[in-house]
Design a protein around this motif. Sequence first.
Motif, PDB file in Angstrom:
ATOM      1  N   LYS A  91     -51.583  23.114   9.117  1.00 47.61           N
ATOM      2  CA  LYS A  91     -50.355  23.090   8.329  1.00 47.61           C
ATOM      3  C   LYS A  91     -49.537  21.894   8.807  1.00 47.61           C
ATOM      4  O   LYS A  91     -49.162  21.814   9.968  1.00 47.61           O
ATOM      5  CB  LYS A  91     -49.557  24.386   8.520  1.00 47.61           C
ATOM      6  N   THR A  92     -49.292  20.958   7.905  1.00 44.87           N
ATOM      7  CA  THR A  92     -48.637  19.700   8.268  1.00 44.87           C
ATOM      8  C   THR A  92     -47.264  19.615   7.622  1.00 44.87           C
ATOM      9  O   THR A  92     -47.104  19.897   6.429  1.00 44.87           O
ATOM     10  CB  THR A  92     -49.487  18.499   7.811  1.00 44.87           C
ATOM     11  N   ALA A  93     -46.279  19.222   8.421  1.00 46.62           N
ATOM     12  CA  ALA A  93     -44.907  19.082   7.921  1.00 46.62           C
ATOM     13  C   ALA A  93     -44.322  17.766   8.403  1.00 46.62           C
ATOM     14  O   ALA A  93     -44.727  17.214   9.439  1.00 46.62           O
ATOM     15  CB  ALA A  93     -44.040  20.243   8.392  1.00 46.62           C
ATOM     16  N   LEU A  94     -43.361  17.259   7.645  1.00 42.45           N
ATOM     17  CA  LEU A  94     -42.632  16.067   8.048  1.00 42.45           C
ATOM     18  C   LEU A  94     -41.579  16.434   9.088  1.00 42.45           C
ATOM     19  O   LEU A  94     -41.376  17.616   9.395  1.00 42.45           O
ATOM     20  CB  LEU A  94     -41.969  15.415   6.827  1.00 42.45           C
ATOM     21  N   ALA A  95     -40.901  15.423   9.604  1.00 38.10           N
ATOM     22  CA  ALA A  95     -39.900  15.668  10.639  1.00 38.10           C
ATOM     23  C   ALA A  95     -38.757  16.546  10.142  1.00 38.10           C
ATOM     24  O   ALA A  95     -38.147  17.282  10.923  1.00 38.10           O
ATOM     25  CB  ALA A  95     -39.345  14.333  11.148  1.00 38.10           C
ATOM     26  N   ASP A  96     -38.483  16.508   8.825  1.00 40.65           N
ATOM     27  CA  ASP A  96     -37.392  17.333   8.281  1.00 40.65           C
ATOM     28  C   ASP A  96     -37.848  18.745   7.921  1.00 40.65           C
ATOM     29  O   ASP A  96     -37.078  19.528   7.358  1.00 40.65           O
ATOM     30  CB  ASP A  96     -36.778  16.655   7.056  1.00 40.65           C
ATOM     31  N   GLY A  97     -39.107  19.063   8.232  1.00 36.74           N
ATOM     32  CA  GLY A  97     -39.622  20.404   7.969  1.00 36.74           C
ATOM     33  C   GLY A  97     -40.336  20.558   6.650  1.00 36.74           C
ATOM     34  O   GLY A  97     -40.888  21.634   6.369  1.00 36.74           O
ATOM     35  N   THR A  98     -40.363  19.542   5.806  1.00 37.84           N
ATOM     36  CA  THR A  98     -41.058  19.625   4.516  1.00 37.84           C
ATOM     37  C   THR A  98     -42.559  19.727   4.726  1.00 37.84           C
ATOM     38  O   THR A  98     -43.174  18.855   5.341  1.00 37.84           O
ATOM     39  CB  THR A  98     -40.757  18.383   3.655  1.00 37.84           C
ATOM     40  N   VAL A  99     -43.142  20.816   4.235  1.00 38.04           N
ATOM     41  CA  VAL A  99     -44.584  21.013   4.371  1.00 38.04           C
ATOM     42  C   VAL A  99     -45.297  20.157   3.322  1.00 38.04           C
ATOM     43  O   VAL A  99     -45.024  20.246   2.131  1.00 38.04           O
ATOM     44  CB  VAL A  99     -44.966  22.493   4.178  1.00 38.04           C
ATOM     45  N   VAL A 100     -46.214  19.298   3.787  1.00 37.06           N
ATOM     46  CA  VAL A 100     -46.915  18.388   2.877  1.00 37.06           C
ATOM     47  C   VAL A 100     -48.388  18.734   2.727  1.00 37.06           C
ATOM     48  O   VAL A 100     -49.065  18.208   1.847  1.00 37.06           O
ATOM     49  CB  VAL A 100     -46.781  16.930   3.360  1.00 37.06           C
ATOM     50  N   GLU A 101     -48.878  19.648   3.568  1.00 38.54           N
ATOM     51  CA  GLU A 101     -50.305  19.966   3.497  1.00 38.54           C
ATOM     52  C   GLU A 101     -50.582  21.293   4.187  1.00 38.54           C
ATOM     53  O   GLU A 101     -50.048  21.583   5.254  1.00 38.54           O
ATOM     54  CB  GLU A 101     -51.109  18.853   4.176  1.00 38.54           C
ATOM     55  N   GLU A 102     -51.439  22.085   3.555  1.00 37.73           N
ATOM     56  CA  GLU A 102     -51.952  23.317   4.167  1.00 37.73           C
ATOM     57  C   GLU A 102     -53.430  23.419   3.839  1.00 37.73           C
ATOM     58  O   GLU A 102     -53.822  23.309   2.682  1.00 37.73           O
ATOM     59  CB  GLU A 102     -51.203  24.536   3.642  1.00 37.73           C
ATOM     60  N   ASP A 103     -54.246  23.580   4.852  1.00 37.80           N
ATOM     61  CA  ASP A 103     -55.692  23.692   4.677  1.00 37.80           C
ATOM     62  C   ASP A 103     -56.200  24.771   5.627  1.00 37.80           C
ATOM     63  O   ASP A 103     -56.069  24.648   6.839  1.00 37.80           O
ATOM     64  CB  ASP A 103     -56.371  22.354   4.971  1.00 37.80           C
ATOM     65  N   PRO A 131     -48.814  13.691   0.713  1.00 37.62           N
ATOM     66  CA  PRO A 131     -47.712  12.757   0.465  1.00 37.62           C
ATOM     67  C   PRO A 131     -46.877  12.506   1.717  1.00 37.62           C
ATOM     68  O   PRO A 131     -45.982  13.282   2.051  1.00 37.62           O
ATOM     69  CB  PRO A 131     -46.901  13.467  -0.623  1.00 37.62           C
ATOM     70  N   VAL A 132     -47.181  11.426   2.402  1.00 39.45           N
ATOM     71  CA  VAL A 132     -46.482  11.068   3.640  1.00 39.45           C
ATOM     72  C   VAL A 132     -46.000   9.628   3.509  1.00 39.45           C
ATOM     73  O   VAL A 132     -46.788   8.725   3.206  1.00 39.45           O
ATOM     74  CB  VAL A 132     -47.411  11.196   4.866  1.00 39.45           C
ATOM     75  N   GLY A 133     -44.717   9.419   3.732  1.00 37.92           N
ATOM     76  CA  GLY A 133     -44.155   8.083   3.614  1.00 37.92           C
ATOM     77  C   GLY A 133     -44.523   7.202   4.789  1.00 37.92           C
ATOM     78  O   GLY A 133     -45.024   7.677   5.822  1.00 37.92           O
ATOM     79  N   PRO A 134     -44.278   5.910   4.653  1.00 37.77           N
ATOM     80  CA  PRO A 134     -44.556   4.979   5.749  1.00 37.77           C
ATOM     81  C   PRO A 134     -43.743   5.312   6.991  1.00 37.77           C
ATOM     82  O   PRO A 134     -42.615   5.785   6.905  1.00 37.77           O
ATOM     83  CB  PRO A 134     -44.142   3.616   5.177  1.00 37.77           C
ATOM     84  N   ASN A 135     -44.363   5.091   8.147  1.00 39.57           N
ATOM     85  CA  ASN A 135     -43.705   5.270   9.450  1.00 39.57           C
ATOM     86  C   ASN A 135     -43.125   6.677   9.618  1.00 39.57           C
ATOM     87  O   ASN A 135     -42.032   6.849  10.182  1.00 39.57           O
ATOM     88  CB  ASN A 135     -42.603   4.224   9.638  1.00 39.57           C
ATOM     89  N   SER A 164     -47.853   2.611   9.177  1.00 39.62           N
ATOM     90  CA  SER A 164     -46.848   1.945   8.350  1.00 39.62           C
ATOM     91  C   SER A 164     -47.185   1.970   6.870  1.00 39.62           C
ATOM     92  O   SER A 164     -46.363   1.608   6.035  1.00 39.62           O
ATOM     93  CB  SER A 164     -46.699   0.484   8.803  1.00 39.62           C
ATOM     94  N   VAL A 165     -48.390   2.413   6.535  1.00 37.62           N
ATOM     95  CA  VAL A 165     -48.814   2.456   5.131  1.00 37.62           C
ATOM     96  C   VAL A 165     -48.422   3.774   4.482  1.00 37.62           C
ATOM     97  O   VAL A 165     -48.058   3.824   3.305  1.00 37.62           O
ATOM     98  CB  VAL A 165     -50.336   2.239   5.018  1.00 37.62           C
ATOM     99  N   GLY A 166     -48.492   4.863   5.256  1.00 32.32           N
ATOM    100  CA  GLY A 166     -48.254   6.179   4.682  1.00 32.32           C
ATOM    101  C   GLY A 166     -49.493   6.693   3.980  1.00 32.32           C
ATOM    102  O   GLY A 166     -50.592   6.153   4.131  1.00 32.32           O
ATOM    103  N   SER A 167     -49.329   7.739   3.185  1.00 28.12           N
ATOM    104  CA  SER A 167     -50.460   8.363   2.505  1.00 28.12           C
ATOM    105  C   SER A 167     -50.009   8.945   1.180  1.00 28.12           C
ATOM    106  O   SER A 167     -48.901   9.473   1.065  1.00 28.12           O
ATOM    107  CB  SER A 167     -51.060   9.463   3.388  1.00 28.12           C
TER     108      SER A 167
END
Length: 434
Positions: free
Chosen positions: A148-160, A208-212, A201-204
């Motif tokens: 389960k992947t989340a950004l620094a602000d807690g937004t979950v971007v992936e669950e597998d 959906p993951v932003g750069p840096n 620095s590219v992101g994904s």
Amino acid sequence: MTLSIGEENAILVDTQFVVLFYLLKMADVEETVVTGAGDQRDSGACTQHSSRALLLDGAEDFEMLETSEDDGGEDDLPPLEDAGGGKKEEAESEGGARSRDDGPRQCPPKDEWLDILGSGLLRKKVLESGEGLDTRPSRGQNVQIRLKTALADGTVVEEDSELSFTLGDGDVIQALDLAVQLMEMGEKALVEADAKYAYGSVGSACPPVGPNSSLSMEVQLLSALDAPDVEAMSPEDRIGLAGQKRERGNTHYQRGDYAFAVNSYGIALQITEASSKVDMTLEQEAELLDMKVKCLNNMAAAQLKLEHYEAAVSSCVSVLVHQPNNVKALFRYGKVLALKGELAEAIRMLKRALKLEPSNKTIHAELSKLAKKHSEQKGAEQAMYKKMLGNPSDASSITPQPKASWGFSWKWLFGATAVAIGGVALSVVIAARN
């Protein structure tokens, strides 16, 4: 929870060895490599994104080679075809390191962060203890995790719930590859990763993951199994596995992680080149050879980006051994020769490619550029030779002067002789009359 000195040393030794072997693997790729990151997912959204991406084989056009011609390169590498090896020895070394510690094998304490690299950029904290240090997976094993992947602000971007990959092959981002090696079977951990060990620095696009962007990942290790014997695999499974590694290399290439791309292509090549204990039909052998050629071709493209010219030449030559009229290999071979300063041979190679694809605009442009450069080079060489041997024009301006003086002298000599003869004749006539 308080650990004895022996327990702390055991954990520290294991951590250091895992990190050391991973860095050694990356150093192999630095002979095959440079740091980078990438993404791999099997979800439908990712498949859709991948279908839109410009791949290096099949659907590739030559513009892929032209978009970043001045990209900087990294350190030189030895034969990149051997990338991705040494898993067995590394696993044995890791096991040997553990056997030297006779203390109790305890998992890291809960609620305490383990600084995996000592830089604070990649940390791991145990949420639920596992089954003991001896159950940790080894490099080269196929592992399955719940993620389960989340950004620094807690937004979950992936669950597998069942993400599978080969540990240490670069199939996932570096944070996962490093952290899972330090997890026990059944353990649930929280992993915090700086962008450097995530998507950079590219992101994904997927996830959906932003750069840096830093990531927080909740990971649970579900299983770890030895990888299947490639030699005993069916031709279909073998071709499929090589294709997965090649696609992973394509993903790295598209992200600009050329060194990691070389590593993935090298692993795919090992799969295609391994001997087989299973009978193959001629069609299956041809399909496996086609996969090998694609990997070599793509590897040459990545090596070009890294400015590893000798390795790129080796890859191109290997393609041309199997397919002498492979346009992409001829084009890249010409590019390498041009970068090495061998313009005449590069032009010859590009002319071969152009003869096979007369309408290819990229080959036309490259050939015109090299022809102009070659002409300028020859002109500069001729000017240098003239300068070394002296300027013939100066000599020509000087030579007419002595000719003019000699011509003038001969005219006076001829006139004087005529006068003298005339005088003698006149004297004879006068004497005869007297």
